[in-house]
Design a protein around this motif. Structure first.
Motif, PDB file in Angstrom:
ATOM      1  N   VAL A  50      73.013  70.962  52.548  1.00  0.00           N
ATOM      2  CA  VAL A  50      71.621  70.882  53.101  1.00  0.00           C
ATOM      3  C   VAL A  50      70.978  69.614  52.223  1.00  0.00           C
ATOM      4  CG1 VAL A  50      69.261  71.934  53.147  1.00  0.00           C
ATOM      5  CG2 VAL A  50      71.162  73.044  54.082  1.00  0.00           C
ATOM      6  N   ASP A  51      70.895  69.855  51.130  1.00  0.00           N
ATOM      7  CA  ASP A  51      70.466  68.574  50.273  1.00  0.00           C
ATOM      8  C   ASP A  51      71.074  67.388  50.438  1.00  0.00           C
ATOM      9  OD1 ASP A  51      68.852  70.673  48.915  1.00  0.00           O
ATOM     10  OD2 ASP A  51      70.087  70.793  47.022  1.00  0.00           O
ATOM     11  N   ASN A  52      72.324  67.174  50.539  1.00  0.00           N
ATOM     12  CA  ASN A  52      73.114  65.883  50.941  1.00  0.00           C
ATOM     13  C   ASN A  52      72.524  65.521  52.337  1.00  0.00           C
ATOM     14  OD1 ASN A  52      74.578  65.996  48.637  1.00  0.00           O
ATOM     15  ND2 ASN A  52      76.396  66.788  49.729  1.00  0.00           N
ATOM     16  N   GLU A  53      72.558  66.269  53.210  1.00  0.00           N
ATOM     17  CA  GLU A  53      71.926  65.622  54.608  1.00  0.00           C
ATOM     18  C   GLU A  53      70.771  65.335  54.706  1.00  0.00           C
ATOM     19  OE1 GLU A  53      73.064  67.654  58.240  1.00  0.00           O
ATOM     20  OE2 GLU A  53      75.110  68.377  57.583  1.00  0.00           O
ATOM     21  N   ILE A  54      69.929  65.859  53.635  1.00  0.00           N
ATOM     22  CA  ILE A  54      68.258  65.579  53.513  1.00  0.00           C
ATOM     23  C   ILE A  54      68.310  64.311  52.766  1.00  0.00           C
ATOM     24  CG2 ILE A  54      66.369  65.758  52.199  1.00  0.00           C
ATOM     25  CD1 ILE A  54      66.960  68.908  52.673  1.00  0.00           C
ATOM     26  N   LYS A  55      69.099  63.812  51.840  1.00  0.00           N
ATOM     27  CA  LYS A  55      69.194  62.723  51.217  1.00  0.00           C
ATOM     28  C   LYS A  55      69.683  61.533  52.107  1.00  0.00           C
ATOM     29  CE  LYS A  55      70.164  64.111  46.539  1.00  0.00           C
ATOM     30  NZ  LYS A  55      71.278  64.990  45.567  1.00  0.00           N
ATOM     31  N   ALA A  56      70.740  61.982  52.717  1.00  0.00           N
ATOM     32  CA  ALA A  56      71.330  60.998  53.904  1.00  0.00           C
ATOM     33  C   ALA A  56      70.277  60.755  54.948  1.00  0.00           C
ATOM     34  CB  ALA A  56      72.645  61.553  54.358  1.00  0.00           C
ATOM     35  N   GLY A  57      69.336  61.354  54.808  1.00  0.00           N
ATOM     36  CA  GLY A  57      68.240  61.294  55.962  1.00  0.00           C
ATOM     37  C   GLY A  57      68.350  61.921  57.377  1.00  0.00           C
ATOM     38  N   VAL A  58      69.531  62.816  57.556  1.00  0.00           N
ATOM     39  CA  VAL A  58      69.815  63.334  58.716  1.00  0.00           C
ATOM     40  C   VAL A  58      68.591  64.594  58.913  1.00  0.00           C
ATOM     41  CG1 VAL A  58      71.594  64.836  59.901  1.00  0.00           C
ATOM     42  CG2 VAL A  58      72.234  62.871  58.233  1.00  0.00           C
ATOM     43  N   LEU A  59      68.383  65.188  58.082  1.00  0.00           N
ATOM     44  CA  LEU A  59      67.462  66.116  57.966  1.00  0.00           C
ATOM     45  C   LEU A  59      65.941  65.838  57.307  1.00  0.00           C
ATOM     46  CD1 LEU A  59      69.637  69.519  57.174  1.00  0.00           C
ATOM     47  CD2 LEU A  59      69.134  68.391  59.304  1.00  0.00           C
ATOM     48  N   SER A  60      65.097  66.551  57.674  1.00  0.00           N
ATOM     49  CA  SER A  60      63.614  66.273  56.853  1.00  0.00           C
ATOM     50  C   SER A  60      63.705  67.415  55.678  1.00  0.00           C
ATOM     51  CB  SER A  60      62.607  66.636  57.811  1.00  0.00           C
ATOM     52  OG  SER A  60      63.051  67.053  59.156  1.00  0.00           O
ATOM     53  N   PRO A  61      63.151  67.154  54.650  1.00  0.00           N
ATOM     54  CA  PRO A  61      63.193  68.054  53.558  1.00  0.00           C
ATOM     55  C   PRO A  61      62.748  69.448  53.848  1.00  0.00           C
ATOM     56  CG  PRO A  61      62.048  66.033  53.069  1.00  0.00           C
ATOM     57  CD  PRO A  61      62.318  65.926  54.537  1.00  0.00           C
ATOM     58  N   ILE A  62      63.633  70.239  53.400  1.00  0.00           N
ATOM     59  CA  ILE A  62      63.297  71.813  53.343  1.00  0.00           C
ATOM     60  C   ILE A  62      64.317  72.235  52.344  1.00  0.00           C
ATOM     61  CG2 ILE A  62      65.311  71.983  55.117  1.00  0.00           C
ATOM     62  CD1 ILE A  62      63.525  74.490  56.126  1.00  0.00           C
ATOM     63  N   ASP A  63      63.714  73.400  51.711  1.00  0.00           N
ATOM     64  CA  ASP A  63      64.403  74.234  50.779  1.00  0.00           C
ATOM     65  C   ASP A  63      65.504  75.126  51.725  1.00  0.00           C
ATOM     66  OD1 ASP A  63      64.734  75.524  48.043  1.00  0.00           O
ATOM     67  OD2 ASP A  63      64.155  77.434  49.175  1.00  0.00           O
ATOM     68  N   ALA A  64      66.868  74.652  50.969  1.00  0.00           N
ATOM     69  CA  ALA A  64      67.989  75.385  51.706  1.00  0.00           C
ATOM     70  C   ALA A  64      67.714  76.859  51.845  1.00  0.00           C
ATOM     71  CB  ALA A  64      69.131  75.172  50.773  1.00  0.00           C
ATOM     72  N   ASP A  65      67.200  77.793  50.576  1.00  0.00           N
ATOM     73  CA  ASP A  65      67.175  79.056  50.736  1.00  0.00           C
ATOM     74  C   ASP A  65      66.094  79.376  51.956  1.00  0.00           C
ATOM     75  OD1 ASP A  65      68.673  79.828  48.761  1.00  0.00           O
ATOM     76  OD2 ASP A  65      67.257  79.839  47.352  1.00  0.00           O
ATOM     77  N   GLN A  66      64.997  78.480  52.050  1.00  0.00           N
ATOM     78  CA  GLN A  66      64.025  79.024  53.034  1.00  0.00           C
ATOM     79  C   GLN A  66      64.775  78.821  54.493  1.00  0.00           C
ATOM     80  OE1 GLN A  66      60.885  80.152  52.817  1.00  0.00           O
ATOM     81  NE2 GLN A  66      60.383  79.612  50.760  1.00  0.00           N
ATOM     82  N   LEU A  67      65.517  77.687  54.514  1.00  0.00           N
ATOM     83  CA  LEU A  67      66.209  77.366  56.025  1.00  0.00           C
ATOM     84  C   LEU A  67      67.168  78.579  56.291  1.00  0.00           C
ATOM     85  CD1 LEU A  67      66.952  75.656  58.296  1.00  0.00           C
ATOM     86  CD2 LEU A  67      68.440  74.498  56.867  1.00  0.00           C
ATOM     87  N   PHE A  68      67.908  78.979  55.392  1.00  0.00           N
ATOM     88  CA  PHE A  68      68.717  80.053  55.363  1.00  0.00           C
ATOM     89  C   PHE A  68      68.039  81.316  55.715  1.00  0.00           C
ATOM     90  CE2 PHE A  68      71.526  83.457  53.689  1.00  0.00           C
ATOM     91  CZ  PHE A  68      72.448  83.326  54.370  1.00  0.00           C
TER      92      PHE A  68
END
Lengths: 201, 201
Positions: free
Chosen positions: A134-152
């Motif tokens: 999740v963090d990588n895809e956020i950095k890569a600009g694929v996803l908007s920022p979100i805490d991975a735990d919250q998303l999960f």
DNA sequence: ATATTTGTTTACCATACGGTTAAACTTTAT
DNA sequence: ATAAAGTTTAACCGTATGGTAAACAAATAT
């Protein structure tokens, strides 16, 4: 002596059935014995006590659920693919095992120590890889920022709740059994879209 | 004779406490009497049977929850405002009544007939207004198309699940009590954003 | 063939549980 | 002051429950 199923297995199946629908407190040893078509004393012969029989059932049932979670966490597809995949598969799985989520959630609540035993088991779901991804895809600009735990937790919530709260949701949305099944069936795609719309840039 | 609280109330409070944490099957009349600090016979004097005492508790507890739902459904603010408002208020409420959602969901599952009685009660949440409003905002181009029932279930799921599945979520996300509270506290805003990002055009 | 282990049944036990009864005590009405 | 009504207690009851002991049967080993 030949059996289609060993007595021990018959007991476990019957116990799974009764414990899942009535819970630890509501289940009766006699009822389990009847369902298994054997004598009550056999339950104690094979599993010693109600508590131990229950634990055997719980571990068995949890081991059905854990792989479902591990799939989304550890395969190599993108987050978007994982969400679509999980939402579809998990819902299908739950439609076949309707008592399962309530059973797990309930008995975990009744006895919080129980989960400690499960955590030590191999196969207990681990979020590490998912978080990194999740963090990588956020950095890569694929996803908007979100805490991975919250998303999960959001993914779990949206997928599990319709089964956990089925009677309440049925009543609130005024659906009968048939339309509820259709409603849940639609969620296989709708929930995935809902999540992805929210997190995709 | 003067009491700070009538015996009947004391019983109901004790019963609420025990039933919520142990469920109908797990609760013992003697335990409720002990908690209330009175004789077991009094439970029957005031409530006749365990079943009736339980029903009194259930209705009382459900009447705490229903207004929370009615708020989001029937006030005059926009869908977006409703979602932010509900997500914040509901989470605060649940943090004060941690056993409540499990209790309701559970006992509704245990006895599906129960909800029929509730439905007839005034104050049982009605989605009509909410649905009309969602459809209108979609037509007006404020929201992207979504089925109102699905949206409603999503809102419920995201808000309720962290309380329903607390032990499981704690274990999966490896949080202790303190960090779990912080996690849920954050959700008051994060969940609202998550939903709105998904449905807003 | 016989002994030993394993599996199964029957009958039973102690206890816990929801519920009841009858009497005592307290409050209210007359 | 007395009766009536309402409240509380202690003692008890029948039954359901988890669990056990011992007899019995079947399979396995010697």
């Amino acid at each position: 002596m030949k059996k289609e199923q060993s007595t021990e297995q018959q007991i476990l199946e019957a116990a799974k059935n009764i414990f899942q629908s009535k819970g630890m407190d509501g289940a009766r040893m006699q009822e389990i014995a009847d369902k298994a078509g054997i004598n009550k004393a056999m339950l104690h012969y094979y599993y010693r006590s109600k508590q131990l029989l229950f634990e055997a059932v719980f571990k068995n049932v949890f081991s059905l659920l854990a792989p479902q979670l591990n799939t989304i966490l550890n395969d190599d597809s993108s987050i978007e693919e994982k969400i679509r995949h999980f939402t579809n598969d998990y819902t299908s799985f739950m439609m076949k095992h309707p008592y399962l989520p309530n059973f797990i959630i309930n008995e975990l609540n009744r006895n919080e120590d129980f989960i400690i035993k499960l955590k030590n088991n191999t196969g207990f779901p681990n979020l590490k890889k998912f978080k990194v991804q999740v963090d990588n895809e956020i950095k890569a600009g694929v996803l908007s920022p979100i805490d991975a735990d919250q998303l999960f937790v959001n993914i779990l919530a949206l997928n599990i709740f319709p089964f956990l709260g089925k009677p309440l949701v049925k009543a609130l949305t005024k659906k009968d059994e048939t339309s509820y099944i259709a409603f849940v069936e639609k969620r296989k795609i709708e929930v995935a879209n809902f999540i992805i719309q929210s997190i995709k840039k």
